[in-house]
Design a protein around this motif. Structure first.
Motif, short mmCIF file in Angstrom:
data_model
loop_
_atom_site.label_atom_id
_atom_site.label_comp_id
_atom_site.label_asym_id
_atom_site.label_seq_id
_atom_site.Cartn_x
_atom_site.Cartn_y
_atom_site.Cartn_z
N GLU A 3 0.74 -1.18 0.15
CA GLU A 3 0.04 -0.14 0.20
C GLU A 3 0.74 1.47 -0.01
O GLU A 3 0.43 2.23 0.74
N THR A 5 1.71 4.68 -1.74
CA THR A 5 0.87 5.69 -2.56
C THR A 5 1.59 6.76 -3.24
O THR A 5 2.58 7.23 -2.56
N LYS A 7 2.24 10.26 -4.25
CA LYS A 7 1.95 11.44 -3.58
C LYS A 7 1.06 12.35 -4.56
O LYS A 7 0.17 13.15 -4.26
N GLY A 10 -2.56 10.24 -5.65
CA GLY A 10 -2.98 9.21 -4.69
C GLY A 10 -3.14 7.87 -5.14
O GLY A 10 -3.98 7.05 -4.65
N PHE A 12 -2.62 4.00 -5.73
CA PHE A 12 -1.65 2.92 -5.35
C PHE A 12 -0.40 2.51 -6.16
O PHE A 12 -0.69 2.28 -7.21
N CYS A 22 2.55 3.19 -10.20
CA CYS A 22 1.32 3.62 -9.95
C CYS A 22 0.12 3.03 -10.77
O CYS A 22 0.20 3.22 -12.06
N PRO A 46 2.06 3.60 4.09
CA PRO A 46 0.64 3.70 4.72
C PRO A 46 0.39 3.93 6.09
O PRO A 46 -0.59 3.52 6.76
#
Length: 56
Positions: A3, A5, A7, A10, A12, A22, A46
């Motif tokens: 998990e 992310t 930035k 947003g 995963f 991504c 996460p």
């Protein structure tokens, strides 16, 4: 590695053969670049920020 992310959007980050990608925009990092990207704010772990709590 679970998990992570991206930035920027947003999305995963999912594991690929030689790194992570991504799911939203396709941003790709090689395994050896993950620490650098985290330290420079490109990916987020996460974990929730704030004070630690002890549930003992």
């Amino acid at each position: 590695m679970s998990e992570l992310t991206h930035k920027t959007d947003g999305g995963f980050m999912e594991k690929r053969d030689e790194g992570i990608k991504c799911q939203k925009c396709g941003y790709f990092l090689k395994q050896k670049e993950i620490t650098f990207a985290y330290l420079h704010g490109k990916i987020l772990l996460p974990f929730r920020s704030g004070p630690a709590k002890n549930f003992m």
